[in-house]
Design a protein around this motif. Structure first.
Motif, PDB file in Angstrom:
ATOM      1  N   PHE A  92       4.344  13.104   1.707  1.00  0.00           N
ATOM      2  CA  PHE A  92       4.059  14.456   2.189  1.00  0.00           C
ATOM      3  C   PHE A  92       4.723  15.513   1.311  1.00  0.00           C
ATOM      4  O   PHE A  92       4.145  16.569   1.064  1.00  0.00           O
ATOM      5  N   ASN A  93       5.945  15.243   0.830  1.00  0.00           N
ATOM      6  CA  ASN A  93       6.653  16.214   0.002  1.00  0.00           C
ATOM      7  C   ASN A  93       5.862  16.556  -1.261  1.00  0.00           C
ATOM      8  O   ASN A  93       5.740  17.721  -1.650  1.00  0.00           O
ATOM      9  N   ILE A  94       5.332  15.520  -1.924  1.00  0.00           N
ATOM     10  CA  ILE A  94       4.607  15.753  -3.174  1.00  0.00           C
ATOM     11  C   ILE A  94       3.210  16.310  -2.913  1.00  0.00           C
ATOM     12  O   ILE A  94       2.812  17.345  -3.466  1.00  0.00           O
ATOM     13  N   LEU A  95       2.455  15.622  -2.052  1.00  0.00           N
ATOM     14  CA  LEU A  95       1.043  15.970  -1.884  1.00  0.00           C
ATOM     15  C   LEU A  95       0.836  17.216  -1.036  1.00  0.00           C
ATOM     16  O   LEU A  95      -0.006  18.060  -1.367  1.00  0.00           O
ATOM     17  N   PHE A  96       1.587  17.340   0.057  1.00  0.00           N
ATOM     18  CA  PHE A  96       1.394  18.493   0.947  1.00  0.00           C
ATOM     19  C   PHE A  96       2.269  19.678   0.560  1.00  0.00           C
ATOM     20  O   PHE A  96       1.772  20.784   0.325  1.00  0.00           O
ATOM     21  N   VAL A  97       3.585  19.447   0.482  1.00  0.00           N
ATOM     22  CA  VAL A  97       4.517  20.554   0.233  1.00  0.00           C
ATOM     23  C   VAL A  97       4.261  21.184  -1.136  1.00  0.00           C
ATOM     24  O   VAL A  97       4.068  22.402  -1.243  1.00  0.00           O
ATOM     25  N   LEU A  98       4.249  20.370  -2.190  1.00  0.00           N
ATOM     26  CA  LEU A  98       4.012  20.925  -3.537  1.00  0.00           C
ATOM     27  C   LEU A  98       2.579  21.390  -3.700  1.00  0.00           C
ATOM     28  O   LEU A  98       2.312  22.403  -4.339  1.00  0.00           O
ATOM     29  N   GLY A  99       1.632  20.629  -3.128  1.00  0.00           N
ATOM     30  CA  GLY A  99       0.231  21.022  -3.230  1.00  0.00           C
ATOM     31  C   GLY A  99      -0.016  22.387  -2.621  1.00  0.00           C
ATOM     32  O   GLY A  99      -0.627  23.266  -3.247  1.00  0.00           O
ATOM     33  N   LEU A 100       0.480  22.592  -1.395  1.00  0.00           N
ATOM     34  CA  LEU A 100       0.287  23.880  -0.720  1.00  0.00           C
ATOM     35  C   LEU A 100       1.062  24.993  -1.413  1.00  0.00           C
ATOM     36  O   LEU A 100       0.556  26.114  -1.565  1.00  0.00           O
ATOM     37  N   SER A 101       2.283  24.686  -1.874  1.00  0.00           N
ATOM     38  CA  SER A 101       3.093  25.694  -2.569  1.00  0.00           C
ATOM     39  C   SER A 101       2.391  26.179  -3.835  1.00  0.00           C
ATOM     40  O   SER A 101       2.370  27.379  -4.130  1.00  0.00           O
ATOM     41  N   ALA A 102       1.793  25.233  -4.589  1.00  0.00           N
ATOM     42  CA  ALA A 102       1.113  25.595  -5.836  1.00  0.00           C
ATOM     43  C   ALA A 102      -0.160  26.389  -5.564  1.00  0.00           C
ATOM     44  O   ALA A 102      -0.511  27.284  -6.339  1.00  0.00           O
ATOM     45  N   VAL A 103      -0.877  26.061  -4.487  1.00  0.00           N
ATOM     46  CA  VAL A 103      -2.075  26.826  -4.140  1.00  0.00           C
ATOM     47  C   VAL A 103      -1.698  28.259  -3.786  1.00  0.00           C
ATOM     48  O   VAL A 103      -2.400  29.213  -4.139  1.00  0.00           O
ATOM     49  N   ILE A 104      -0.582  28.432  -3.101  1.00  0.00           N
ATOM     50  CA  ILE A 104      -0.112  29.773  -2.735  1.00  0.00           C
ATOM     51  C   ILE A 104       0.317  30.543  -3.974  1.00  0.00           C
ATOM     52  O   ILE A 104      -0.051  31.711  -4.171  1.00  0.00           O
ATOM     53  N   SER A 105       1.089  29.878  -4.843  1.00  0.00           N
ATOM     54  CA  SER A 105       1.569  30.534  -6.060  1.00  0.00           C
ATOM     55  C   SER A 105       1.869  29.469  -7.112  1.00  0.00           C
ATOM     56  O   SER A 105       2.654  28.549  -6.838  1.00  0.00           O
ATOM     57  N   ILE A 138      -5.681  19.346  -6.351  1.00  0.00           N
ATOM     58  CA  ILE A 138      -5.755  17.902  -6.642  1.00  0.00           C
ATOM     59  C   ILE A 138      -4.765  17.144  -5.758  1.00  0.00           C
ATOM     60  O   ILE A 138      -5.102  16.100  -5.172  1.00  0.00           O
ATOM     61  N   LEU A 139      -3.544  17.663  -5.644  1.00  0.00           N
ATOM     62  CA  LEU A 139      -2.534  17.021  -4.806  1.00  0.00           C
ATOM     63  C   LEU A 139      -2.984  16.988  -3.344  1.00  0.00           C
ATOM     64  O   LEU A 139      -2.827  15.969  -2.652  1.00  0.00           O
ATOM     65  N   LEU A 140      -3.558  18.085  -2.862  1.00  0.00           N
ATOM     66  CA  LEU A 140      -4.039  18.129  -1.480  1.00  0.00           C
ATOM     67  C   LEU A 140      -5.208  17.168  -1.283  1.00  0.00           C
ATOM     68  O   LEU A 140      -5.377  16.609  -0.185  1.00  0.00           O
ATOM     69  N   SER A 141      -6.019  16.957  -2.317  1.00  0.00           N
ATOM     70  CA  SER A 141      -7.125  15.993  -2.228  1.00  0.00           C
ATOM     71  C   SER A 141      -6.589  14.575  -2.055  1.00  0.00           C
ATOM     72  O   SER A 141      -7.127  13.781  -1.269  1.00  0.00           O
ATOM     73  N   PHE A 142      -5.532  14.241  -2.784  1.00  0.00           N
ATOM     74  CA  PHE A 142      -4.901  12.932  -2.601  1.00  0.00           C
ATOM     75  C   PHE A 142      -4.321  12.797  -1.192  1.00  0.00           C
ATOM     76  O   PHE A 142      -4.324  11.706  -0.608  1.00  0.00           O
ATOM     77  N   LEU A 143      -3.831  13.898  -0.640  1.00  0.00           N
ATOM     78  CA  LEU A 143      -3.312  13.880   0.731  1.00  0.00           C
ATOM     79  C   LEU A 143      -4.421  13.529   1.719  1.00  0.00           C
ATOM     80  O   LEU A 143      -4.198  12.758   2.664  1.00  0.00           O
ATOM     81  N   VAL A 144      -5.610  14.079   1.508  1.00  0.00           N
ATOM     82  CA  VAL A 144      -6.758  13.776   2.382  1.00  0.00           C
ATOM     83  C   VAL A 144      -7.068  12.278   2.344  1.00  0.00           C
ATOM     84  O   VAL A 144      -7.335  11.654   3.381  1.00  0.00           O
ATOM     85  N   ILE A 145      -7.022  11.676   1.144  1.00  0.00           N
ATOM     86  CA  ILE A 145      -7.263  10.235   1.007  1.00  0.00           C
ATOM     87  C   ILE A 145      -6.214   9.448   1.788  1.00  0.00           C
ATOM     88  O   ILE A 145      -6.534   8.482   2.504  1.00  0.00           O
ATOM     89  N   PHE A 146      -4.952   9.861   1.671  1.00  0.00           N
ATOM     90  CA  PHE A 146      -3.870   9.166   2.381  1.00  0.00           C
ATOM     91  C   PHE A 146      -4.031   9.297   3.887  1.00  0.00           C
ATOM     92  O   PHE A 146      -3.827   8.329   4.631  1.00  0.00           O
ATOM     93  N   LYS A 175       0.797  -1.224   0.000  1.00  0.00           N
ATOM     94  CA  LYS A 175       0.000   0.000   0.000  1.00  0.00           C
ATOM     95  C   LYS A 175       0.836   1.283   0.000  1.00  0.00           C
ATOM     96  O   LYS A 175       0.638   2.156  -0.849  1.00  0.00           O
ATOM     97  N   GLU A 176       1.776   1.423   0.966  1.00  0.00           N
ATOM     98  CA  GLU A 176       2.443   2.719   1.111  1.00  0.00           C
ATOM     99  C   GLU A 176       3.405   3.034  -0.039  1.00  0.00           C
ATOM    100  O   GLU A 176       3.402   4.148  -0.571  1.00  0.00           O
ATOM    101  N   ILE A 177       4.233   2.061  -0.430  1.00  0.00           N
ATOM    102  CA  ILE A 177       5.153   2.311  -1.550  1.00  0.00           C
ATOM    103  C   ILE A 177       4.385   2.529  -2.852  1.00  0.00           C
ATOM    104  O   ILE A 177       4.701   3.460  -3.613  1.00  0.00           O
ATOM    105  N   PRO A 178       3.349   1.706  -3.168  1.00  0.00           N
ATOM    106  CA  PRO A 178       2.540   2.006  -4.361  1.00  0.00           C
ATOM    107  C   PRO A 178       1.874   3.377  -4.306  1.00  0.00           C
ATOM    108  O   PRO A 178       1.735   4.038  -5.343  1.00  0.00           O
ATOM    109  N   PHE A 179       1.480   3.836  -3.097  1.00  0.00           N
ATOM    110  CA  PHE A 179       0.877   5.170  -2.997  1.00  0.00           C
ATOM    111  C   PHE A 179       1.923   6.240  -3.295  1.00  0.00           C
ATOM    112  O   PHE A 179       1.614   7.270  -3.919  1.00  0.00           O
TER     113      PHE A 179
END
Length: 318
Positions: A250-263, A137-145, A101-105
């Motif tokens: 977290f780096n992809i879904l949270f860090v990049l997701g939040l960074s892109a929402v900001i700018s 979209i990235l933050l939505s995947f974070l919610v699923i995780f 599960k975790e590595i495939p995610f």
């Protein structure tokens, strides 16, 4: 003075990691959840704090190369050098849930990111960009995780409730203080390392994107490095693996997701190749983990060699 502060940062990272792992493993016992879950959540989120700080500040300052390069470079750094060095210290046992599960995610998150930034090839646009919509979209995947982790935590607590002895519970206050103090030292130490190493690199004439993929990525990944190696030395294999897998997610879904929402983040053409390399490395990790449910010292050496090859490639590429 810059070099002195760099050394102070390294010192804080090493000392902080020791206290952080100790506190986190005791908190796992107190909460009656597996160390792997603690590694995937508290430890992973904590050690990803430098990446979040650097990428968000870079996005606010319009430094897209640093923001995106930091995340992609950090994930490559985590999967190759950190897991490689950790496996050289001690053979890493990988749980079946992590393999299934975790590595495939982690792989899914990397593929989703590649698709979202392929605006030129998929939509015929002039430039590749991580838009605010992509960030959502990235933050939505974070919610699923996170929902998945909540379910894992609930099942873990239920399965361990029968065999849990209240007398064995470690004191919460002391271990919470140790964990928070260690995390604080890790974050501030990572800040010192990134800030001063970036100054040195720019003085040497390195480009912004190259700085993001190398110096900044390595600097912000140092908390993961020292935490995973410290966990392995303490016999906390599950924290070591969970830290890396969780941090990459977290780096992809949270860090990049939040960074892109900001700018919105404009993506240089060369970054597409780096994302493909990240996906290939994640597939290699998945195959390694499935062979005997462990990462051997030989495989750790191979991962370390992959890191050296990647660093050589991007430095030559410039």
């Amino acid at each position: 003075m810059t070099y002195l502060l760099l050394l102070v940062g390294f010192g804080l990272l090493i000392v902080g990691a020791n206290y952080f792992v100790e506190g986190a493993s005791k908190i796992a016992t107190l909460l009656r959840v597996s160390p792997m879950l603690i590694g995937l959540t508290i430890v992973a989120f904590g050690t990803s704090s430098p990446e979040a700080t650097v990428s968000i500040i870079a996005a606010l300052n319009g430094s897209e190369g640093v923001a995106l390069g930091n995340v992609v470079g950090s994930n490559v750094f985590n999967t190759t050098l950190i897991l490689g060095l950790t496996a050289l210290v001690i053979v890493i046992k990988v749980q079946s849930e992590t393999i299934k599960k975790e590595i495939p995610f982690t792989l899914l998150a990397s593929v989703v990111l590649l698709i979202l930034v392929s605006d030129v090839s998929l939509q015929g646009m002039d430039t590749n960009t991580v838009t605010r919509g992509d960030g959502l979209i990235l933050l939505s995947f974070l919610v699923i995780f996170l929902y998945y982790l909540i379910e894992v935590a609930r099942n873990s607590r239920e399965s361990s409730a029968a065999e849990h002895n209240p007398a064995d519970r470690p004191p919460l206050g002391r271990n919470l203080i140790f964990g928070l103090a260690g995390l604080g030292a890790i974050i501030y130490g990572g800040h010192l390392v990134v800030q001063n190493s970036t100054m040195i690199a720019l003085q040497w004439g390195m480009s912004e994107t190259l700085v993001g993929l190398t110096i900044v990525a390595a600097g912000t990944s140092l908390p993961e490095l020292v935490t995973s190696v410290a966990a392995a030395l303490k016999g906390e294999n599950e924290i070591a693996v969970g830290n890396i897998v969780g941090s990459n997610i977290f780096n992809i879904l949270f860090v990049l997701g939040l960074s892109a929402v900001i700018s919105p983040l404009r993506v240089e053409g060369s970054m597409t190749l780096d994302m493909l390399i990240l996906i290939a490395i994640t597939v290699i990790l998945f195959v390694m983990a499935r062979t005997g449910s462990k990462i051997s010292r030989l495989e750790g050496l191979f991962l370390t060699a992959l890191f050296a090859g990647y660093m050589t490639f991007i430095i030559i590429r410039g």
